[in-house]
Scaffold this motif. Structure first.
Motif, PDB file in Angstrom:
ATOM      1  N   LYS A  90      73.908  44.230  73.025  1.00  0.00           N
ATOM      2  CA  LYS A  90      74.260  45.079  71.887  1.00  0.00           C
ATOM      3  C   LYS A  90      75.616  45.757  72.089  1.00  0.00           C
ATOM      4  N   GLY A  91      76.002  45.938  73.352  1.00  0.00           N
ATOM      5  CA  GLY A  91      77.235  46.663  73.635  1.00  0.00           C
ATOM      6  C   GLY A  91      78.498  45.939  73.230  1.00  0.00           C
ATOM      7  N   PHE A  92      78.475  44.614  73.124  1.00  0.00           N
ATOM      8  CA  PHE A  92      79.719  43.893  72.814  1.00  0.00           C
ATOM      9  C   PHE A  92      79.504  42.689  71.892  1.00  0.00           C
ATOM     10  N   THR A  93      78.328  42.593  71.255  1.00  0.00           N
ATOM     11  CA  THR A  93      78.083  41.508  70.293  1.00  0.00           C
ATOM     12  C   THR A  93      77.483  42.091  69.018  1.00  0.00           C
ATOM     13  N   PRO A  94      77.442  41.319  67.934  1.00  0.00           N
ATOM     14  CA  PRO A  94      76.805  41.802  66.689  1.00  0.00           C
ATOM     15  C   PRO A  94      75.284  41.879  66.777  1.00  0.00           C
ATOM     16  N   LEU A  95      74.705  41.555  67.910  1.00  0.00           N
ATOM     17  CA  LEU A  95      73.243  41.567  68.049  1.00  0.00           C
ATOM     18  C   LEU A  95      72.714  42.983  67.833  1.00  0.00           C
ATOM     19  N   ARG A  96      71.647  43.087  67.034  1.00  0.00           N
ATOM     20  CA  ARG A  96      71.053  44.397  66.753  1.00  0.00           C
ATOM     21  C   ARG A  96      69.595  44.487  67.183  1.00  0.00           C
ATOM     22  N   GLY A  97      69.089  43.462  67.821  1.00  0.00           N
ATOM     23  CA  GLY A  97      67.693  43.473  68.259  1.00  0.00           C
ATOM     24  C   GLY A  97      67.306  42.068  68.699  1.00  0.00           C
ATOM     25  N   PRO A  98      66.005  41.757  68.684  1.00  0.00           N
ATOM     26  CA  PRO A  98      65.585  40.401  69.068  1.00  0.00           C
ATOM     27  C   PRO A  98      66.248  39.344  68.192  1.00  0.00           C
ATOM     28  N   GLY A  99      66.540  38.201  68.794  1.00  0.00           N
ATOM     29  CA  GLY A  99      67.212  37.130  68.055  1.00  0.00           C
ATOM     30  C   GLY A  99      67.280  35.855  68.867  1.00  0.00           C
ATOM     31  N   MET A 100      67.963  34.862  68.296  1.00  0.00           N
ATOM     32  CA  MET A 100      68.069  33.561  68.942  1.00  0.00           C
ATOM     33  C   MET A 100      68.810  33.638  70.280  1.00  0.00           C
ATOM     34  N   LEU A 101      69.911  34.422  70.346  1.00  0.00           N
ATOM     35  CA  LEU A 101      70.734  34.454  71.552  1.00  0.00           C
ATOM     36  C   LEU A 101      69.986  34.959  72.780  1.00  0.00           C
TER      37      LEU A 101
END
Length: 298
Positions: A145-156
């Motif tokens: 979350k600190g350096f990607t658009p990820l906001r929670g559980p996901g594919m990545l």
């Protein structure tokens, strides 16, 4: 006059013949029993899936809706998520696993330290998948979350955890394959003037390729069927998107989430999805066997 010594072959005793015959038949029965169990499981899953197969047919593969209220079921997002998460994990873990295998098979460190490193790599395979899932929730996702658009559980995060889980399989089998390559090949390459890396890239790796490919396919089979860690990290959203930062789903996660509360046609639809996962895994293993046999003939 012939002075050559010919060893006398003693005939087997009656007890030895009985033991040999017993071992042969026990091994044969157990081998057929494994095949029988596999066929029995396939038939049972197939019979349970018949109502869904008759209702949805091939549209089940291309439909994205999973609505138990209206009895509308499609498994395309789960198939997409299963394949994408597995191949992302494979793309990450194969080069790292091969690098680890080469590092641990060469004399870059003392043998005592090398044995410890081999043990630690193999120990990764013994960690329960739920522990990987918890580590992903409390460490990996906050970190991403600190350096990607990820906001929670996901594919990545699911694919990254999968890559860690299959890494020891690839590294251990690749290392064993590299170690078992005839040392005469390496010595011949060095004798002809090849450097260490020329010998590794042009002689050792091609000679060990059948074992390495087999290990990669085995790891892919585990990635396709992994359930607990993926269920905890992928978000379980029945959507197919190319955005790896969005929640997604896999067939095994779909089964784990839905089966406890399913009834009627929903159970049949889940069995249909399980049959598809079984077929995907079967195709991967058959292709692996064909590829390994082809490489062994080269």
């Amino acid at each position: 006059m012939n002075n050559s010594y010919e060893p006398r072959i003693e005939p087997r005793s009656g007890v030895e013949r009985i033991l040999d015959s017993s071992f042969y038949w026990i091994a044969k029965i157990l081998g057929w029993a494994i095949a029988g169990i596999l066929v029995w499981i396939t038939i049972q899953v197939g019979l349970k899936a018949i109502p869904a197969i008759q209702t949805f047919g091939l549209n089940f593969f291309s439909t994205s809706s999973w609505n138990p209220v209206n009895n509308q079921y499609g498994v395309w997002p789960a198939i997409y998520g299963t394949l994408v998460s597995s191949f992302i994990a494979l793309a990450i873990s194969v080069p790292i696993g091969l690098g680890v295998a080469l590092f641990l098979s060469e004399d870059y460190m003392p043998p005592s330290l090398q044995r410890i490193m081999v043990f630690l790599v193999e120990l990764l395979a013994a960690i329960p998948s739920v522990v990987y899932g918890l580590w992903g929730i409390f460490v990996l996702i906050p970190f991403l979350k600190g350096f990607t658009p990820l906001r929670g559980p996901g594919m990545l995060p699911a694919a990254l955890i999968l890559s860690v889980m299959i890494l020891p399989t690839i590294a251990a089998i690749a290392r064993d394959s590299i170690i078992n390559v005839d040392q005469g090949l390496r010595q011949a390459a060095v004798g002809l003037g090849a450097t260490r890396w020329e010998a590794i890239l042009q002689i050792i790796l091609p000679a060990a390729s059948s074992g390495i490919i087999g290990g990669i396919m085995l790891a892919l089979g585990r990635a396709l069927g992994e359930t607990m860690a993926v269920t905890m990290l992928i978000g379980n959203s029945n959507t197919a998107t190319i955005d790896v930062f969005k929640p997604s789903n896999t067939i095994s996660s779909l089964l784990a989430n839905q089966f406890a509360e399913a009834s009627g046609l929903q159970v049949s639809a889940l069995m249909y999805a399980a049959l598809i996962l079984f077929l995907i895994t079967l195709v991967v293993n058959v292709l692996a066997q064909l590829l390994v046999k082809r490489l062994q003939r080269i």
